[in-house]
Design an enzyme around this catalytic site. Structure first.
Site, PDB file in Angstrom:
ATOM      1  N   LEU A   1       0.810  -1.212   0.000  1.00 37.41           N
ATOM      2  CA  LEU A   1       0.000   0.000   0.000  1.00 37.41           C
ATOM      3  C   LEU A   1       0.848   1.270   0.000  1.00 37.41           C
ATOM      4  CD1 LEU A   1      -2.856  -0.985   2.476  1.00 37.41           C
ATOM      5  CD2 LEU A   1      -3.068  -0.529   0.027  1.00 37.41           C
ATOM      6  N   GLU A   2       1.968   1.234   0.693  1.00 37.71           N
ATOM      7  CA  GLU A   2       2.771   2.454   0.792  1.00 37.71           C
ATOM      8  C   GLU A   2       3.474   2.801  -0.518  1.00 37.71           C
ATOM      9  OE1 GLU A   2       2.844   4.656   3.012  1.00 37.71           O
ATOM     10  OE2 GLU A   2       2.019   3.706   4.804  1.00 37.71           O
ATOM     11  N   THR A   3       4.100   1.812  -1.154  1.00 38.17           N
ATOM     12  CA  THR A   3       4.932   2.135  -2.321  1.00 38.17           C
ATOM     13  C   THR A   3       4.833   1.124  -3.457  1.00 38.17           C
ATOM     14  OG1 THR A   3       6.877   0.961  -1.462  1.00 38.17           O
ATOM     15  CG2 THR A   3       6.636   3.293  -0.842  1.00 38.17           C
TER      16      THR A   3
END
Length: 282
Positions: free
Chosen positions: A137-139
């Site tokens: 989800l972050e990167t």
């Protein structure tokens, strides 16, 4: 808001050493109120901050190398002012951010890094699915880390800016400590406009407190080292109270820990649901 000024009273002149001693003697908490809404007073504020950093035990060599040439970045302030709160429903957000391709890629990476993830869970008690969900989800598993901004310049700008000066002042001190500890050089400290670093987007204080050298190379590298990044993300969750072997469903103690990772409810639910889907297997 008033700005710091390096001007001396008429007829009085201070040498560089005397001025530094005077600035160090003045409590930085008071000067933090003397923030700015434009770049006019940034240079004087930065001089005060350097004295404060030295008083906090950070070496003059680190301060000089890390903050040399750092200037006010109006683009960062514009980005900070234009932030929008999440307005998507959970269903809309999940559909946009956690599609089938992201799940399948995450499951493949769990197989690739199985040995590391097993060691991470053994040491920190956090299951692979949660760590990998955050990574995705972050990167997008490191594909979208972004390195457009100098972390030191961005965080210095936000520490000086009046909107969240105390919050980012702490992050700027810890960014210097990351350099001093030898984890990253000033040139390597690049990431998001608000100071996000690496494949799971740690802010500097989280990086300094929770980063782990899990590949044994003597450095905590959350940008290039997958073992360091996975272990550090788990260490953050453990440090916020993660309970090994327990559920992460909404209402659980572990779900409350996910809230410490991201304050947006749709993001929290997406991590939990994505982790459950990752657990289901291909």
């Amino acid at each position: 808001m008033p700005h710091l000024s390096s001007a001396c009273p008429r007829g009085a002149r201070l040498g560089a050493t005397a001025l530094a001693l005077l600035l160090a003697a003045m409590p930085f908490a008071a000067s933090a109120a003397e923030c700015g809404n434009d770049g006019t007073g940034f240079g004087a504020w930065l001089a005060r901050f350097k004295a404060h950093a030295a008083a906090e035990g950070i070496s003059s060599a680190t301060i000089s190398s890390a903050l040399a040439g750092v200037t006010y970045d109006p683009a960062v302030v514009r980005l900070d002012r234009s932030q929008r709160s999440f307005k998507l429903s959970f269903e809309e957000f999940y559909a946009r951010r956690a599609g089938g391709a992201l799940i399948r890629r995450g499951q493949a990476l769990m197989r690739t890094h199985r040995a590391t993830l097993d060691r991470v869970e053994q040491r920190f008690g956090v299951p692979p699915q949660i760590v990998v969900a955050i990574w995705g989800l972050e990167t997008n598993y490191g594909a979208d880390t972004g390195a457009k901004f100098s972390i030191l310049r961005s965080v210095a700008t936000l520490a000086y800016d009046c909107r969240r000066s105390p919050f980012f002042t702490g992050h700027l001190l810890d960014a210097l400590r990351i350099v001093e500890r030898g984890d990253m050089t000033p040139a390597q400290l690049r990431g998001g406009w608000a100071g996000e670093i690496g494949q799971t987007q740690f802010l500097p204080s989280g990086y300094f407190k929770y980063a782990v050298d899990f590949d044994g190379d003597g450095r905590r590298d959350l940008v290039r080292s997958v073992p360091d990044m996975l272990a550090s993300t788990a260490n953050f969750l453990k440090g916020h109270g993660w309970r090994a072997g327990e559920s992460w469903e909404p209402g659980s103690a572990n779900y409350a820990v996910i809230k410490d990772w991201n304050r947006a409810e749709v993001y929290q639910r997406t991590i939990a649901v994505m982790a459950s889907r990752l657990r289901e297997g291909p």
